[in-house]
Scaffold this active site. Structure first.
Site, short mmCIF file in Angstrom:
data_model
loop_
_atom_site.label_atom_id
_atom_site.label_comp_id
_atom_site.label_asym_id
_atom_site.label_seq_id
_atom_site.Cartn_x
_atom_site.Cartn_y
_atom_site.Cartn_z
N ASP A 90 21.52 26.40 -25.88
CA ASP A 90 20.75 26.85 -25.03
C ASP A 90 20.60 26.47 -23.64
OD1 ASP A 90 19.47 28.82 -27.17
OD2 ASP A 90 18.76 26.86 -27.96
N CYS B 200 0.73 -1.23 -0.29
CA CYS B 200 -0.10 0.06 0.10
C CYS B 200 0.86 1.20 -0.07
CB CYS B 200 -0.91 -0.12 0.92
SG CYS B 200 -0.35 0.36 2.77
N CYS C 133 3.10 2.05 3.08
CA CYS C 133 4.52 1.24 3.21
C CYS C 133 5.47 2.22 2.30
CB CYS C 133 4.26 0.01 2.25
SG CYS C 133 3.29 -1.22 2.85
N ASP D 209 13.71 30.28 -28.52
CA ASP D 209 15.03 30.34 -29.37
C ASP D 209 14.58 30.44 -30.85
OD1 ASP D 209 17.81 30.46 -30.08
OD2 ASP D 209 17.52 28.47 -30.74
N ASP E 217 17.11 24.24 -28.67
CA ASP E 217 17.34 22.92 -29.24
C ASP E 217 18.39 22.02 -28.27
OD1 ASP E 217 20.14 24.20 -29.22
OD2 ASP E 217 20.28 24.73 -31.47
#
Length: 718
Positions: A610, A13, A16, A414, A606
């Site tokens: 960047d 569960c 736990c 960009d 990309d």
């Protein structure tokens, strides 16, 4: 700091996972621990000088569970099957005893059969102590760590009913509840069985990806075709792929051509044409021709393996909203136990109710209040959401990214390679003579390595232009090139070159430059014979993506190192009104930071130059191109390089968060309403009392309903 992943067995569960997570955090040297019940994984970040993986395993074992380093997916899949099989077996055994107990206890309540209570005692005992052993173990493990969990509630509730019934049988005072304890445990097991089966469906995305790779491949060694296992492929092996065959690993085509179905990786349904020097991705399907390719990435370094790991990590990372559920669960069980005790005391001592009545209301409170549904609310939705994204070529790295995406106020694109194709194309060919301008320019540019020259040569190839032989080729850095074709001398380059060779240029090209085009001049000796313009054009979907984002209420910006004229021309074509031009790559992050003062910001790039801006943004969206850098840098990776997938990712975030809120609302309201009803608040007015068996069934169904609600995400369109 080091990171490790453990595969945890024995959790049954969400409580736990919370217990294990808190216990690991207490260990010296552990910075963070994150245990996901849905994936059965524990991700731990720690100081390896202070603690080790052995310490984590020992701690988990002390709690009554088992763990191992790493993740053997095949082994985990077998464990999941075994868990479902064990629960099915327990459900069958439990039902064999519980159903007769229910029939005897309920149908013959007023006119009991001879020795009925003793028969019920015999029927209830194996259910209580054999089938219910897992609850006692879980309770004991929690007690050892001064905690309480779902097992505690089930153990207290069923034990109270069972041992009170033993007292009734031995003393002859009161009514027994053997059938209640037996049916209750059976219903909890039934709920766990349904939950395990439904939970398995939430991780279908990973399972499907795991089955994409073929088991064997045909490689060429010493001029012979040899069939080997995937694990035996080595770097730089030459691999043969026939029509209809699966590509086993990543590589580059060295012979042949075909079209390849990459939809299972990128989500793009149209097959992609492949020729020599093109990359192929492991797990994709060859459609038509045969080809040979050289293996460049194998094993865990392939794109497919990277995607599977990324999704697994994403499903293991919690959304911030999960902390709310964790905090509620931490205090919930002790509060419920207190309410149960108060319920018993109130009915028995304050309202003079019978002992059996007071006990049954207390048991009903314990049983109906299980917080398991609350613990499943977030992880199940995130698992389905990230899986759905992956199926559509949108890789979302975690619950935190999924949650943040729906809050976006600003998005910065960009320019080069993101809004635009990143490859210059010939736009205009303007002739001032009868000469074939394209043929001459392409002929002398053939030996040039300049990107703009390559665009002109590519245009000539597309037009089927046959190139001339040249001589006396000369590159003039920063200006252009010169060359001879026969007896004629040609110059091709920018305005500076024309000025240097005293070529008179009367043409006004300012309008062309305002459109973001680069103008190149072609002269024969000292006479201008033509112009060619080249530009990096926008992608087909850029403008539509910007419109879709604006509709979602997101303000769109573009950032570029280009001059204002070029930047504004591209922005206008894409429908972007806000532009940051002339920005150096290292300064892009500063512009992201400025916008963050006003709201949540996403940066789209990309994934290479960047990287700083992507890292600074609240959400970094990397254009995939199958690059490792993109996968490492962005919070979201677009495998198709299609900007329309950005609004899709944001919509997916919105619908996933909606599911999480629905799940939490259901779990909290259910418990909030269920506890007072179970405590008997309606009894004085309606005479209606919640039977513990009904409470158990309702509790089991609440967890299942949360998982099923999350699975409905699969059918939502984004």
């Amino acid at each position: 700091m080091k990171k490790t992943r453990l595969n945890v067995s024995g959790m049954h569960c969400a409580s736990c996972s919370t217990l294990i997570e808190k216990s690991l955090k207490k260990l010296d040297g552990v910075k963070t621990s994150n245990v996901n019940f849905s994936t059965a994984n524990a991700n731990v970040e720690y100081d390896e000088l202070k603690t080790t993986e052995k310490d984590f395993i020992k701690k988990i074992e002390d709690l009554g569970y088992s763990a191992e380093v790493g993740q053997n997916r095949k082994k985990q899949a077998q464990k999941e099957k075994k868990e479902i099989s064990n629960l099915r077996e327990k459900l069958l055994i439990s039902s064999i005893f519980a159903i007769p107990a229910f029939i005897l206890g309920m149908l013959f309540m007023k006119t009991p059969l001879p020795y009925q209570n003793y028969v019920l005692w015999i029927l209830a005992t194996p259910v209580q102590f054999y089938i219910g052993a897992q609850f006692y173990k879980g309770t004991w493990a929690a007690l050892k760590n001064k905690s309480a969990n779902m097992d505690t509630l089930v153990t207290l509730g069923t034990s109270a009913a069972y041992f009170f019934s033993v007292y009734v049988v031995l003393t002859g005072n009161g009514h027994q509840y053997f059938e209640a304890s037996a049916v209750l445990i059976t219903l909890v097991i039934f709920g766990k069985y349904l939950e395990a089966k439904a939970k398995g469906k939430t991780s279908e995305a990973i399972k499907k990806l795991m089955h994409l790779s073929p088991k064997k491949a045909t490689i060429i060694r010493d001029g012979k075709e040899i069939i080997v296992k995937i694990s035996e492929i080595e770097l730089n092996d030459i691999i043969l792929v026939r029509p209809g065959g699966k590509i086993p690993v990543d590589g580059i085509i060295v012979e042949g051509y075909s079209s390849v179905n990459e939809s299972m990786i990128t989500g793009e349904s149209i097959p992609v044409d492949k020729k020599v020097k093109d990359n192929v991705i492991g797990g994709t399907i060859n459609k038509q021709g045969s080809f040979k390719f050289k293996a460049t990435k194998i094993g865990k370094y392939t794109i497919l393996a990277g995607i599977i790991k990324l999704i697994e990590d994403a499903q293991g990372r919690k959304a911030p909203i999960q902390r709310f559920a964790d905090n509620v669960s931490a205090y919930f069980v002790p509060v419920v136990i207190l309410i149960s005790i108060l319920t018993f005391v109130s009915w028995y001592y304050l309202f003079d109710a019978e002992l059996s009545f007071a006990m049954i209301t207390a048991v009903a409170v314990l049983v109906i209040a299980c917080p398991c549904a609350l613990g499943l609310a977030t992880p199940t939705a995130i698992m389905v959401g990230t899986g759905k994204g992956a199926k559509n070529g949108i890789l979302i790295k975690g619950g935190d990214s999924l949650e943040t995406a729906h809050k976006l106020k600003y998005l910065i694109f960009d320019k080069t390679g993101t809004i635009t194709k990143g490859v210059p194309e010939v736009i205009d060919i303007i002739q001032f003579s009868k000469d074939d301008i394209l043929k001459i320019a392409a002929s002398i540019e053939k030996n040039s390595e300049h990107l703009l020259g390559e665009a002109i040569v590519e245009k000539a190839k597309t037009e089927g232009v046959e190139l001339n032989k040249i001589s006396n080729f000369e590159s003039i850095p920063g200006h252009g090139i010169s060359s001879n074709i026969g007896n004629k001398k040609y110059y091709f380059g920018n305005l500076k070159l024309m000025n240097d060779i005293k070529v008179k240029v009367d043409n006004d090209v300012s309008d062309l430059e305002k459109e973001g085009k680069t103008v190149m001049y072609l002269a024969e000796n000292e006479k201008l014979i033509g112009l060619i313009t080249v530009a990096d054009t926008i992608k087909d979907t850029s403008a539509n993506a910007v419109k879709a984002l604006e509709k979602l209420g997101i303000k769109v910006y573009m950032i570029t190192g280009d001059n204002k004229n070029t930047a504004n021309a591209i922005a206008k074509e894409a429908g972007i009104k806000r532009v940051f031009a002339g920005v150096l790559p290292e300064d892009k992050a500063k512009y992201v930071k400025k916008l963050q003062k006003y709201g949540t910001v996403a940066m789209v790039g990309d994934g290479i130059n960047d990287a700083p801006a992507l890292a600074q943004a609240d959400i970094g969206i990397a254009m995939g191109s199958g690059t490792d850098v993109a996968m490492e840098t962005g919070n979201i990776v677009l495998m198709r390089n299609d900007l329309l997938d950005i609004p899709k990712a944001i919509k997916l975030s919105k619908v996933t968060m909606s599911k999480i809120r629905q799940n939490m609302f259901w779990a909290l309201v259910y418990n909030s309403l269920g506890i007072p009803v179970a405590a008997g608040i309606l009894y004085p007015f309606t005479g209606w009392l919640l039977n513990p068996m009904l409470a158990g069934g309702a509790m089991a169904m609440s967890s299942v309903s949360v998982v099923m609600n999350s699975l409905l995400l699969k059918k939502r369109k984004i």
